[in-house]
Design an enzyme around this catalytic site. Structure first.
Site, PDB file in Angstrom:
ATOM      1  N   LEU A  36    -138.868   2.990 -81.014  1.00  0.00           N
ATOM      2  CA  LEU A  36    -138.308   2.749 -79.677  1.00  0.00           C
ATOM      3  C   LEU A  36    -136.875   2.234 -79.728  1.00  0.00           C
ATOM      4  O   LEU A  36    -136.424   1.544 -78.822  1.00  0.00           O
ATOM      5  CB  LEU A  36    -139.188   1.741 -78.927  1.00  0.00           C
ATOM      6  N   ASP A  62    -134.879   8.382 -90.526  1.00  0.00           N
ATOM      7  CA  ASP A  62    -135.275   8.831 -91.863  1.00  0.00           C
ATOM      8  C   ASP A  62    -135.520   7.632 -92.781  1.00  0.00           C
ATOM      9  O   ASP A  62    -136.465   7.624 -93.575  1.00  0.00           O
ATOM     10  CB  ASP A  62    -134.198   9.735 -92.467  1.00  0.00           C
TER      11      ASP A  62
END
Length: 308
Positions: free
Chosen positions: A223, A254
């Site tokens: 979020l 990532d």
């Protein structure tokens, strides 16, 4: 001791320019800095996991060109196994064009998949021995979808837990989701896939239910500055994010996924793993670039000790 894990995904060379503001359509902006380096969602996540201490094998496909050599040189430098690298004889290695606003750290990215968009079923079948004894397979949606379908099915058939990071977001068949143990979209990807804006915990619970109705066992939604929503199949909640000054947010997702894979491979539960992954992401955004910005295990451990 971390168990054997696999990252199956993209490699592209990142061509990154920093600029005072991101250009509007038709506008030319004079940049302040250029950097070229290894990238791609798959490769970034594999490198993040490796640098964080995971026993990880990276699987991607390269062209026989200078950009492909960047991947091989980087893996050699980091001490990553290149045993399961795949090669295309007629398609070039992928690249990503990245513009970063040096004032806000926001970015715009264009990805050209190149060779890693040409992974065949035969390529995937050659990975069968690698799947034996592996605990997790982490994959994304930056290679051709047929290769992801095949890799996930192979992992599922061999009892390997599948983590799907559905980025860049695109339609995914329910049959693929039914073989996924853990899905890790960000809030935008979750909304596009489920049709539910993830505005608060109640909405996140609804989005998680959408995934679970399709057979996914656990759901984690990043979020941004609001933290990370987690549903472990029994209980749900939101973990706050670490507050740090971001220099470059490219690759933060990532970094998070690579950290998550590492922690899960060491036997941590999903909540503990998310704390570890949050730390890894917080460290990564304080440096420029993607693969090169992924922190070492000693940096992560020091950060966690400092932010207990």
């Amino acid at each position: 001791m971390s168990k054997k894990v696999i990252v199956f995904g993209s490699f592209v060379v990142d061509l990154m320019g920093r600029t005072p503001h991101l250009p509007a359509s038709g506008e030319t902006v004079k940049g302040s800095m250029f950097r070229m380096g290894p990238g791609g969602k798959g490769f970034n996540q594999g490198a993040a996991a490796h640098k964080a201490g995971a026993n990880v094998t990276m699987v991607t496909k390269l062209g026989r060109d200078a950009f492909g050599q960047v991947a091989q040189d980087t893996m050699q430098e980091l001490g990553m196994s290149s045993e399961y690298l795949l090669f295309s004889e007629d398609t070039e290695t992928g690249c990503a064009l990245i513009m970063v606003d040096e004032n806000t750290s926001q970015n715009k990215i264009v990805v050209i998949s190149g060779a890693c968009g040409t992974i065949t079923n035969e390529d995937v079948e050659r990975l069968a021995p690698l799947m034996d004894g592996a605990e997790y397979l982490l994959t994304q949606l930056e290679t051709n979808i047929s290769s992801i379908d095949r890799a996930v099915r192979l992992a599922y058939e061999k009892g390997v837990k599948v983590i799907l990071n559905p980025a860049p977001v695109q339609p995914v068949k329910d049959v693929l989701l039914s073989m996924v143990d853990l899905v890790t979209p960000n809030e935008v990807e979750a909304e596009i896939m489920t049709g539910i804006p993830v505005s608060d915990k109640a909405a996140a619970d609804q989005a998680a239910k959408w995934f679970m109705d399709r057979g996914v066992k656990k759901v984690l939604i990043t979020l941004g500055s609001r933290g990370v929503y987690i549903h472990d199949g029994i209980k749900s909640g939101i973990l706050p994010a670490y507050r740090v000054k971001a220099l470059d947010t490219t690759g933060a997702g990532d970094a998070f996924n690579g950290g998550l894979l590492t922690a899960l491979s060491e036997g941590k539960d999903l909540w503990e793993a998310a704390v570890f992954a949050n730390a890894l992401a917080a460290l990564s955004v304080q440096k420029l670039g993607t693969t090169v910005s992924m922190p070492l295990r000693k940096e992560i451990d020091a950060f966690l000790a400092e932010h207990k």
